[in-house]
Design a protein around this motif. Structure first.
Motif, PDB file in Angstrom:
ATOM      1  N   MET A   4      21.943  18.767  18.959  1.00 35.36           N
ATOM      2  CA  MET A   4      21.425  20.305  18.129  1.00 35.36           C
ATOM      3  C   MET A   4      22.742  20.771  17.337  1.00 35.36           C
ATOM      4  SD  MET A   4      19.605  22.807  20.665  1.00 35.36           S
ATOM      5  CE  MET A   4      18.555  23.736  19.108  1.00 35.36           C
ATOM      6  N   LEU A   5      23.885  20.629  17.074  1.00 37.40           N
ATOM      7  CA  LEU A   5      24.737  20.616  16.192  1.00 37.40           C
ATOM      8  C   LEU A   5      25.307  19.662  15.299  1.00 37.40           C
ATOM      9  CD1 LEU A   5      27.158  23.341  18.387  1.00 37.40           C
ATOM     10  CD2 LEU A   5      24.946  23.928  16.758  1.00 37.40           C
ATOM     11  N   ALA A   6      24.773  18.403  15.460  1.00 36.69           N
ATOM     12  CA  ALA A   6      24.789  17.652  14.363  1.00 36.69           C
ATOM     13  C   ALA A   6      23.934  17.098  13.919  1.00 36.69           C
ATOM     14  CB  ALA A   6      24.827  16.029  15.381  1.00 36.69           C
ATOM     15  N   SER A   7      22.263  17.737  13.810  1.00 33.85           N
ATOM     16  CA  SER A   7      21.867  17.577  13.165  1.00 33.85           C
ATOM     17  C   SER A   7      20.802  18.235  12.844  1.00 33.85           C
ATOM     18  CB  SER A   7      21.195  15.624  12.973  1.00 33.85           C
ATOM     19  OG  SER A   7      20.403  15.813  13.658  1.00 33.85           O
ATOM     20  N   ASP A   8      19.770  18.360  12.023  1.00 32.53           N
ATOM     21  CA  ASP A   8      17.614  19.052  12.429  1.00 32.53           C
ATOM     22  C   ASP A   8      17.058  18.569  12.859  1.00 32.53           C
ATOM     23  OD1 ASP A   8      17.973  17.876  10.158  1.00 32.53           O
ATOM     24  OD2 ASP A   8      17.778  19.682   8.789  1.00 32.53           O
ATOM     25  N   ASP A   9      17.747  17.238  13.191  1.00 32.08           N
ATOM     26  CA  ASP A   9      16.173  16.464  13.665  1.00 32.08           C
ATOM     27  C   ASP A   9      15.125  17.190  15.169  1.00 32.08           C
ATOM     28  OD1 ASP A   9      18.066  14.589  12.295  1.00 32.08           O
ATOM     29  OD2 ASP A   9      18.139  12.518  14.221  1.00 32.08           O
ATOM     30  N   ASN A  10      15.754  18.012  15.782  1.00 31.82           N
ATOM     31  CA  ASN A  10      14.922  18.712  16.773  1.00 31.82           C
ATOM     32  C   ASN A  10      13.998  19.420  16.127  1.00 31.82           C
ATOM     33  OD1 ASN A  10      16.310  16.497  18.333  1.00 31.82           O
ATOM     34  ND2 ASN A  10      17.487  17.845  18.743  1.00 31.82           N
ATOM     35  N   SER A  58      11.267  -0.887  19.436  1.00 34.03           N
ATOM     36  CA  SER A  58      11.229   0.497  19.773  1.00 34.03           C
ATOM     37  C   SER A  58      10.395   1.758  19.098  1.00 34.03           C
ATOM     38  CB  SER A  58      12.728   0.783  18.534  1.00 34.03           C
ATOM     39  OG  SER A  58      14.038  -0.071  18.700  1.00 34.03           O
ATOM     40  N   PHE A  59      10.267   2.915  20.044  1.00 35.14           N
ATOM     41  CA  PHE A  59       9.206   4.304  19.885  1.00 35.14           C
ATOM     42  C   PHE A  59       9.569   3.714  18.425  1.00 35.14           C
ATOM     43  CE2 PHE A  59       8.516   8.002  21.424  1.00 35.14           C
ATOM     44  CZ  PHE A  59       6.803   7.585  21.400  1.00 35.14           C
ATOM     45  N   HIS A  60      10.820   4.200  17.581  1.00 30.41           N
ATOM     46  CA  HIS A  60      10.503   4.682  16.599  1.00 30.41           C
ATOM     47  C   HIS A  60       9.207   3.351  15.777  1.00 30.41           C
ATOM     48  CE1 HIS A  60      13.009   1.596  14.703  1.00 30.41           C
ATOM     49  NE2 HIS A  60      13.869   2.558  15.354  1.00 30.41           N
ATOM     50  N   GLN A  61       9.248   2.703  16.477  1.00 32.27           N
ATOM     51  CA  GLN A  61       8.502   1.808  15.073  1.00 32.27           C
ATOM     52  C   GLN A  61       7.441   2.285  15.886  1.00 32.27           C
ATOM     53  OE1 GLN A  61      10.485  -2.230  17.260  1.00 32.27           O
ATOM     54  NE2 GLN A  61       9.595  -2.645  14.777  1.00 32.27           N
ATOM     55  N   VAL A  62       6.809   2.906  16.819  1.00 35.43           N
ATOM     56  CA  VAL A  62       5.300   3.297  17.136  1.00 35.43           C
ATOM     57  C   VAL A  62       5.091   4.924  16.323  1.00 35.43           C
ATOM     58  CG1 VAL A  62       4.233   4.552  19.195  1.00 35.43           C
ATOM     59  CG2 VAL A  62       6.014   2.311  19.780  1.00 35.43           C
ATOM     60  N   SER A 105      16.442   4.362  14.265  1.00 39.00           N
ATOM     61  CA  SER A 105      16.278   4.769  13.398  1.00 39.00           C
ATOM     62  C   SER A 105      16.829   5.125  11.165  1.00 39.00           C
ATOM     63  CB  SER A 105      14.865   5.909  13.648  1.00 39.00           C
ATOM     64  OG  SER A 105      13.849   6.358  12.683  1.00 39.00           O
ATOM     65  N   ARG A 106      15.705   4.654  10.496  1.00 32.95           N
ATOM     66  CA  ARG A 106      16.609   4.750   9.668  1.00 32.95           C
ATOM     67  C   ARG A 106      16.674   6.032   9.508  1.00 32.95           C
ATOM     68  NH1 ARG A 106      15.195  -1.050   7.231  1.00 32.95           N
ATOM     69  NH2 ARG A 106      16.802  -2.193   8.426  1.00 32.95           N
ATOM     70  N   HIS A 107      14.985   6.539   9.474  1.00 36.10           N
ATOM     71  CA  HIS A 107      15.167   8.101   8.907  1.00 36.10           C
ATOM     72  C   HIS A 107      14.189   8.852   9.703  1.00 36.10           C
ATOM     73  CE1 HIS A 107       9.942   7.096   9.188  1.00 36.10           C
ATOM     74  NE2 HIS A 107      10.924   5.627   8.407  1.00 36.10           N
ATOM     75  N   PRO A 108      15.621   8.920  11.157  1.00 34.16           N
ATOM     76  CA  PRO A 108      15.491   9.482  11.807  1.00 34.16           C
ATOM     77  C   PRO A 108      14.206  11.523  11.184  1.00 34.16           C
ATOM     78  CG  PRO A 108      17.475   9.920  11.812  1.00 34.16           C
ATOM     79  CD  PRO A 108      16.974   9.036  11.307  1.00 34.16           C
ATOM     80  N   ALA A 109      15.332  12.074  11.339  1.00 32.23           N
ATOM     81  CA  ALA A 109      14.920  13.496  10.830  1.00 32.23           C
ATOM     82  C   ALA A 109      13.256  13.721  10.009  1.00 32.23           C
ATOM     83  CB  ALA A 109      15.593  14.523   9.649  1.00 32.23           C
ATOM     84  N   GLU A 110      12.582  12.605   9.125  1.00 28.58           N
ATOM     85  CA  GLU A 110      11.738  12.570   8.660  1.00 28.58           C
ATOM     86  C   GLU A 110      10.880  12.542  10.094  1.00 28.58           C
ATOM     87  OE1 GLU A 110      14.441  10.861   7.409  1.00 28.58           O
ATOM     88  OE2 GLU A 110      14.923  12.686   5.381  1.00 28.58           O
ATOM     89  N   LEU A 111      10.705  11.211  10.781  1.00 33.15           N
ATOM     90  CA  LEU A 111      10.253  10.447  11.373  1.00 33.15           C
ATOM     91  C   LEU A 111       9.504  12.052  12.376  1.00 33.15           C
ATOM     92  CD1 LEU A 111       9.372   8.759  11.968  1.00 33.15           C
ATOM     93  CD2 LEU A 111      10.266   7.674  13.626  1.00 33.15           C
ATOM     94  N   LEU A 134      14.259  10.264  21.974  1.00 32.73           N
ATOM     95  CA  LEU A 134      13.689  10.172  21.190  1.00 32.73           C
ATOM     96  C   LEU A 134      15.371  10.621  19.934  1.00 32.73           C
ATOM     97  CD1 LEU A 134      10.575  12.547  20.822  1.00 32.73           C
ATOM     98  CD2 LEU A 134      10.990  10.635  19.740  1.00 32.73           C
ATOM     99  N   ASP A 135      16.678  10.419  20.739  1.00 31.95           N
ATOM    100  CA  ASP A 135      18.070   9.957  19.779  1.00 31.95           C
ATOM    101  C   ASP A 135      17.810   9.447  19.435  1.00 31.95           C
ATOM    102  OD1 ASP A 135      20.278  10.341  19.785  1.00 31.95           O
ATOM    103  OD2 ASP A 135      21.226  10.937  21.323  1.00 31.95           O
ATOM    104  N   LEU A 136      16.915   9.482  18.125  1.00 28.37           N
ATOM    105  CA  LEU A 136      16.909   8.458  17.464  1.00 28.37           C
ATOM    106  C   LEU A 136      18.056   8.118  16.681  1.00 28.37           C
ATOM    107  CD1 LEU A 136      13.347   9.136  16.101  1.00 28.37           C
ATOM    108  CD2 LEU A 136      13.865   7.424  18.166  1.00 28.37           C
ATOM    109  N   ARG A 137      18.837   8.878  16.735  1.00 31.26           N
ATOM    110  CA  ARG A 137      20.385   8.412  15.749  1.00 31.26           C
ATOM    111  C   ARG A 137      21.573   7.534  16.417  1.00 31.26           C
ATOM    112  NH1 ARG A 137      20.934  11.757  11.145  1.00 31.26           N
ATOM    113  NH2 ARG A 137      19.992  12.856  10.532  1.00 31.26           N
ATOM    114  N   ARG A 138      21.522   8.112  17.787  1.00 34.25           N
ATOM    115  CA  ARG A 138      21.777   7.270  18.647  1.00 34.25           C
ATOM    116  C   ARG A 138      20.874   7.262  20.399  1.00 34.25           C
ATOM    117  NH1 ARG A 138      27.810   9.976  18.834  1.00 34.25           N
ATOM    118  NH2 ARG A 138      28.471   9.508  17.054  1.00 34.25           N
ATOM    119  N   PRO A 139      20.235   6.150  20.199  1.00 35.97           N
ATOM    120  CA  PRO A 139      19.409   5.760  21.913  1.00 35.97           C
ATOM    121  C   PRO A 139      20.470   5.192  22.602  1.00 35.97           C
ATOM    122  CG  PRO A 139      18.376   4.024  18.956  1.00 35.97           C
ATOM    123  CD  PRO A 139      20.072   5.269  18.657  1.00 35.97           C
ATOM    124  N   SER A 140      19.922   5.421  23.468  1.00 38.67           N
ATOM    125  CA  SER A 140      20.892   5.344  24.512  1.00 38.67           C
ATOM    126  C   SER A 140      20.440   3.681  25.764  1.00 38.67           C
ATOM    127  CB  SER A 140      22.194   5.738  24.512  1.00 38.67           C
ATOM    128  OG  SER A 140      21.738   7.435  25.220  1.00 38.67           O
TER     129      SER A 140
END
Ligand SMILES: Nc1ncnc2c1ncn2[C@@H]1O[C@H](COP(=O)(O)OP(=O)(O)O)[C@@H](O)[C@H]1O
Ligand SMILES: [Mg+2]
Length: 274
Positions: free
Chosen positions: A208-214, A142-146, A173-179, A124-130
């Motif tokens: 956690m410090l890079a975005s508010d995705d979580n 991709s799981f974000h497509q699910v 993902s193109r819209h990780p935070a919203e997703l 679920l690191d949808l900005r930098r999946p690795s």
């Protein structure tokens, strides 16, 4: 190490005294009746290459002495999950490259070595999946497509052995935070959990410090592990993140990774747990 442990314990104690740790409402447990035997047989199998696993520090895959710290982390994790009737564990860190994916995959493999456990690991690191890169697998979907309801879970999930399912992302993902914050995401995870009935669902998250995705997502898990990198994560950042995590979910512990003075050659140790 001991200093860090003492500092974390003190910070936690002060928060408790200030009444700063909210009660986290328990999630409703899922009934589990699926047997482990044949659990993953409908999914395509992936066989990670041992040389790649060694290069990427996936010691749990190779076994031996370097796998021991992960087995210890596994035992403590299982004990707490069982005791609290929890199943969903998020793995996050203050900054990037602390070792979230490395710890998440090692822990998943170590858990799956217990043949009676059904384990699921979701990137679920949808900005930098690795996860797909660490495993060395060219994934198509991709799981974000699910989560976007473009494909069913089964169209991208793969199995490693008989009791570990991995969900990876071929692209960010193109819209990780919203997703991640969408309520539909929570419903989709509930549907996956009801259908597959994993005993443990691990989520490899973004820092956690890079975005508010979580922030909006962590209400979907039972607990979280915070991974800190010994050489780069500062004590104030560990403290800030542990505090923020504690507002959102139950903090299972802090893992000090990349620890040069740890005994194990993997450079990994606990600072505090539970
Ligand atoms: N204990 C460790 N010792 C040395 N290097 C490590 C350790 N854990 C992870 N790494 C390396 O650090 C880099 C970042 O790890 P990764 O798990 O991808 O971090 P994250 O998922 O937090 O971004 C990778 O090259 C990984 O192999
Ligand atoms: Mg990662």
């Amino acid at each position: 190490m001991e200093k860090l442990e003492a500092a974390l314990a003190k910070a936690r104690e002060m928060r408790r005294a200030a009444g700063d740790a909210p009660e986290i409402a328990p999630r409703r447990a899922v009934t589990r009746s699926l047997p482990t035997v044949g659990w993953t047989s409908a999914l395509p199998e992936m066989s990670p290459q041992p040389a790649r696993m060694e290069r990427n520090r996936i010691a749990a895959f190779l076994g031996g002495r370097d796998a021991v710290p992960y087995d210890m982390l596994r035992s403590r994790t299982i004990r707490i999950l069982k005791e609290k009737e929890w199943s969903r564990l998020a793995i996050t860190s203050p900054g990037a490259a602390c070792g979230k994916t490395t710890v998440a995959l090692n822990l998943a493999i170590s858990l799956a070595r217990q043949k009676d456990l059904k384990v699921m690991l979701i990137d679920l690191d949808l900005r930098r999946p690795s996860l797909h890169k660490v495993l060395g697998h060219n994934v198509k979907n991709s799981f974000h497509q699910v989560l976007d309801e473009q494909i069913p879970f089964e169209e991208q999930a793969m199995r490693i052995g008989d009791n570990l399912i991995v969900a990876m992302n071929a692209t960010p993902s193109r819209h990780p935070a919203e997703l991640l914050q969408a309520s539909r995401t929570g419903e989709i995870l509930d549907e996956i959990e009801r259908k597959w009935q994993p005993d443990v669902m691990l989520f490899d998250m973004s820092p956690m410090l890079a975005s508010d995705d979580n922030v909006g997502f962590l209400g979907n898990v039972d607990c979280a592990l915070l991974i800190a990198a010994a050489e780069s994560t500062t004590m104030p950042n560990i403290d800030i993140c542990e505090k923020e995590l504690a507002q959102l979910t139950n903090v299972l512990g802090v893992v000090l990774n990349k620890c040069r003075y740890a005994d194990a050659s993997m450079g990994y140790d606990y600072t505090s747990y539970g």
